[in-house]
Write a protein that holds these residues in place. Structure first.
Motif, mmCIF file in Angstrom:
data_model
loop_
_atom_site.group_PDB
_atom_site.id
_atom_site.type_symbol
_atom_site.label_atom_id
_atom_site.label_comp_id
_atom_site.label_asym_id
_atom_site.label_seq_id
_atom_site.Cartn_x
_atom_site.Cartn_y
_atom_site.Cartn_z
ATOM 1 N N CYS A 154 0.831 -1.200 0.000
ATOM 2 C CA CYS A 154 0.000 0.000 0.000
ATOM 3 C C CYS A 154 0.868 1.254 0.000
ATOM 4 O O CYS A 154 1.958 1.246 0.585
ATOM 5 C CB CYS A 154 -0.852 -0.024 1.277
ATOM 6 N N GLY A 155 0.362 2.310 -0.657
ATOM 7 C CA GLY A 155 1.028 3.612 -0.604
ATOM 8 C C GLY A 155 0.816 4.306 0.738
ATOM 9 O O GLY A 155 1.506 5.265 1.068
ATOM 10 N N GLU A 156 -0.216 3.850 1.486
ATOM 11 C CA GLU A 156 -0.479 4.242 2.878
ATOM 12 C C GLU A 156 -1.051 5.650 3.028
ATOM 13 O O GLU A 156 -1.033 6.234 4.115
ATOM 14 C CB GLU A 156 0.782 4.070 3.756
ATOM 15 N N ALA A 157 -1.577 6.220 1.914
ATOM 16 C CA ALA A 157 -2.170 7.562 2.012
ATOM 17 C C ALA A 157 -3.623 7.452 2.435
ATOM 18 O O ALA A 157 -4.348 6.556 2.000
ATOM 19 C CB ALA A 157 -2.083 8.261 0.654
ATOM 20 N N ILE A 158 -4.030 8.407 3.274
ATOM 21 C CA ILE A 158 -5.399 8.358 3.795
ATOM 22 C C ILE A 158 -5.835 9.779 4.138
ATOM 23 O O ILE A 158 -4.995 10.613 4.495
ATOM 24 C CB ILE A 158 -5.438 7.412 5.039
ATOM 25 N N MET B 144 -8.123 -3.017 -13.767
ATOM 26 C CA MET B 144 -7.203 -3.560 -12.763
ATOM 27 C C MET B 144 -5.864 -2.834 -12.897
ATOM 28 O O MET B 144 -5.193 -2.927 -13.920
ATOM 29 C CB MET B 144 -7.023 -5.071 -12.989
ATOM 30 N N GLU B 145 -5.500 -2.076 -11.873
ATOM 31 C CA GLU B 145 -4.224 -1.359 -11.914
ATOM 32 C C GLU B 145 -3.127 -2.294 -11.423
ATOM 33 O O GLU B 145 -3.224 -2.869 -10.329
ATOM 34 C CB GLU B 145 -4.265 -0.119 -11.012
ATOM 35 N N SER B 146 -2.089 -2.441 -12.251
ATOM 36 C CA SER B 146 -0.932 -3.236 -11.829
ATOM 37 C C SER B 146 0.049 -2.287 -11.167
ATOM 38 O O SER B 146 0.505 -1.332 -11.798
ATOM 39 C CB SER B 146 -0.214 -3.825 -13.034
ATOM 40 N N CYS B 147 0.362 -2.570 -9.922
ATOM 41 C CA CYS B 147 1.164 -1.604 -9.147
ATOM 42 C C CYS B 147 2.495 -2.199 -8.726
ATOM 43 O O CYS B 147 2.616 -3.407 -8.499
ATOM 44 C CB CYS B 147 0.420 -1.201 -7.878
ATOM 45 N N MET B 148 3.450 -1.295 -8.598
ATOM 46 C CA MET B 148 4.742 -1.665 -8.020
ATOM 47 C C MET B 148 5.179 -0.483 -7.173
ATOM 48 O O MET B 148 4.936 0.678 -7.545
ATOM 49 C CB MET B 148 5.720 -1.917 -9.150
ATOM 50 N N GLN B 149 5.764 -0.752 -6.043
ATOM 51 C CA GLN B 149 6.173 0.346 -5.159
ATOM 52 C C GLN B 149 7.479 0.004 -4.439
ATOM 53 O O GLN B 149 7.714 -1.148 -4.081
ATOM 54 C CB GLN B 149 5.071 0.606 -4.123
ATOM 55 N N THR C 284 12.575 -1.563 0.387
ATOM 56 C CA THR C 284 11.666 -2.698 0.147
ATOM 57 C C THR C 284 11.000 -2.493 -1.203
ATOM 58 O O THR C 284 10.874 -1.359 -1.676
ATOM 59 C CB THR C 284 10.538 -2.801 1.200
ATOM 60 N N SER C 285 10.537 -3.579 -1.791
ATOM 61 C CA SER C 285 9.770 -3.452 -3.031
ATOM 62 C C SER C 285 8.568 -4.380 -2.933
ATOM 63 O O SER C 285 8.606 -5.399 -2.228
ATOM 64 C CB SER C 285 10.620 -3.836 -4.226
ATOM 65 N N MET C 286 7.512 -4.001 -3.602
ATOM 66 C CA MET C 286 6.351 -4.893 -3.618
ATOM 67 C C MET C 286 5.503 -4.649 -4.856
ATOM 68 O O MET C 286 5.578 -3.586 -5.469
ATOM 69 C CB MET C 286 5.523 -4.715 -2.347
#
Ligand code: FAD
Length: 392
Positions: A45-49, A174-179, A251-253
């Protein structure tokens, strides 16, 4: 683990913990079954809220917050920057590991039993009713019976499908995400940055979210419609090398975000789907923490009522569909329509919109203006923009 609970919740994310909390508060015996070893980890998660969304669920704990956000920057394909200040409210970048953990503690304090390394592999279905789950817990195969199963098993949800709900998401939605979580980046600690257009993230966006101490979540989401043609990892790696050459990638995910309209019917006899499993992510932003919590809150409350009335039928649980629609589902449908138009804009159109917005003085820019400018090609959507930002 008991052999029977009133309510079995599959998944210990924000949707599952909120559902378990509400069901337990409503008097039901509840368990949460989480396949991973830890609640809240790994973080995908990008963790924004938003502050206002989070406040609805009680006091905000300082240890959840990595950064407070007051500003956002939109960068168009040719590098035009639009800086805007959030009016009235602010946002946060969370430490989701701590946040998810605390939500689960809340559920446990209300009486829910929590089991990790509990992988649900199937449903018990009898006389057309979901009556429990099959699982592997710490190597042991088990069956746990229930009156209601709440599927909060996230984007890769299979529980809904096992019960015959069509949960597939169209490729384009469907968004394919990498962070990456990165350190050693020189960024504004109170601003979130979004980079849009095909040069950055085709059919999605690239984000830079500060996490304090010169660290950040830097990620990309590209629409499934473009994954054959573009490589999200390469786009992200190139961006980081260009913009933050000194960044250390800690980290990567990877993960998917279902940016679709919410499921219209997310119940069956004895079953409720909440959160990502019910496509409750805001399809415009890809933000799903708050809506998963809301879905869980509503679903857990209705599950508790169904236990009290001994009515576990889909017709009783259908109230869940209605309450979700009224609370945020209709707004998400509108966001989905707006997203369709925005994702059809060419890089050149995005640059031209950015230049026009740039002419509005910074202290007069609002999100409504920005989105109105984006849907100008389709004037019928201007009312949708006004409604979603006015909260109608
Ligand atoms: P999840 O949090 O995914 O929890 C589901 C849980 O179910 C998991 O713990 C999983 O292990 C468990 N589970 C799955 N299958 C089983 C099984 N068979 N048995 C037992 N347990 C099972 N949202 C935001 O609001 N802000 C953001 O900045 C943001 N950034 C994102 C960035 C990325 C790259 C991604 C992928 C998502 C992002 N999201 C963001 C979306 C957000 O993370 C989700 O919408 C949110 O976590 C949904 O909560 P949930 O409880 O429905 O599912």
């Amino acid at each position: 683990m008991k052999d029977r609970y009133d309510v079995v919740v599959v998944g210990g994310g924000p949707g599952g913990s909120m559902a378990a909390f509400k069901a337990a508060k409503g008097g039901a015996s509840v368990c949460i079954l989480e396949k991973d070893r830890d609640i809240g980890y790994p973080v995908r998660c990008g963790e924004a809220i938003g502050e206002s969304g989070l406040k609805q669920f009680g006091d905000i704990q300082p240890e959840w917050i990595a950064a407070s956000i007051t500003d956002f920057r939109l960068v168009s394909p040719n590098g035009t920057r639009i800086d805007t200040r959030f009016s009235g409210q602010k946002g946060f970048i969370l430490h989701r590991r701590i946040f998810d953990y605390d939500l689960c503690i809340k559920a446990a304090s209300a009486g829910a039993d929590v089991f990790t390394k509990a992988y649900v592999s199937g449903l018990m279905i009898e006389d057309g009713y979901v009556t429990g789950v099959r699982l592997n817990h710490l190597g042991d195969e088990k069956v746990v019976r229930s009156h209601i199963v709440i599927a909060a098993d996230g984007v890769e949800s299979r529980v809904g499908r096992w019960a015959g709900i069509r949960t597939n998401v169209k490729m384009k939605d469907m968004e394919s995400c990498m962070q990456y979580s990165v350190a050693n980046v020189d960024i504004n600690p109170n601003r979130i940055d979004f980079f849009v257009g095909d040069v950055y993230a085709p059919g999605g966006y690239l984000w830079v979210f500060p996490k304090g101490d010169n660290s950040a979540n830097i990620g990309i989401g590209i629409s499934g419609a473009h994954t054959q043609q573009y490589n999200a990892k390469k786009l992200l790696d190139d961006f980081i090398s260009r913009e933050y050459p000194k960044a250390a990638k800690l980290t990567s995910m990877c993960g998917g975000v279902p940016c679709a309209s919410p499921l219209k019917d997310a119940v069956k006899n004895g079953l409720i789907l909440v959160g990502d499993a019910a496509h409750q992510v805001n399809p415009m932003t890809g933000g799903g923490i708050i809506s998963a919590m809301k879905g869980g809150w509503i679903g857990g409350g209705i599950a508790a009522e169904s236990i009290l009335t001994h009515d576990y039928s889909a017709s009783f649980l259908n109230r869940y569909n209605q309450v979700v629609r009224k609370d945020f589902g209709d707004t998400h449908h509108r966001f989905h329509r707006i997203k369709e138009v925005i994702s059809s804009l060419t890089d050149r159109e995005l640059d031209s919109i950015a230049q026009n917005i740039g002419k509005i003085p910074e202290d007069k820019r609002t999100l409504t203006q920005i989105f109105k400018a984006c849907v100008v090609k389709k004037p019928s959507l201007i009312l949708d923009v006004i409604k979603v930002f006015a909260g109608v």
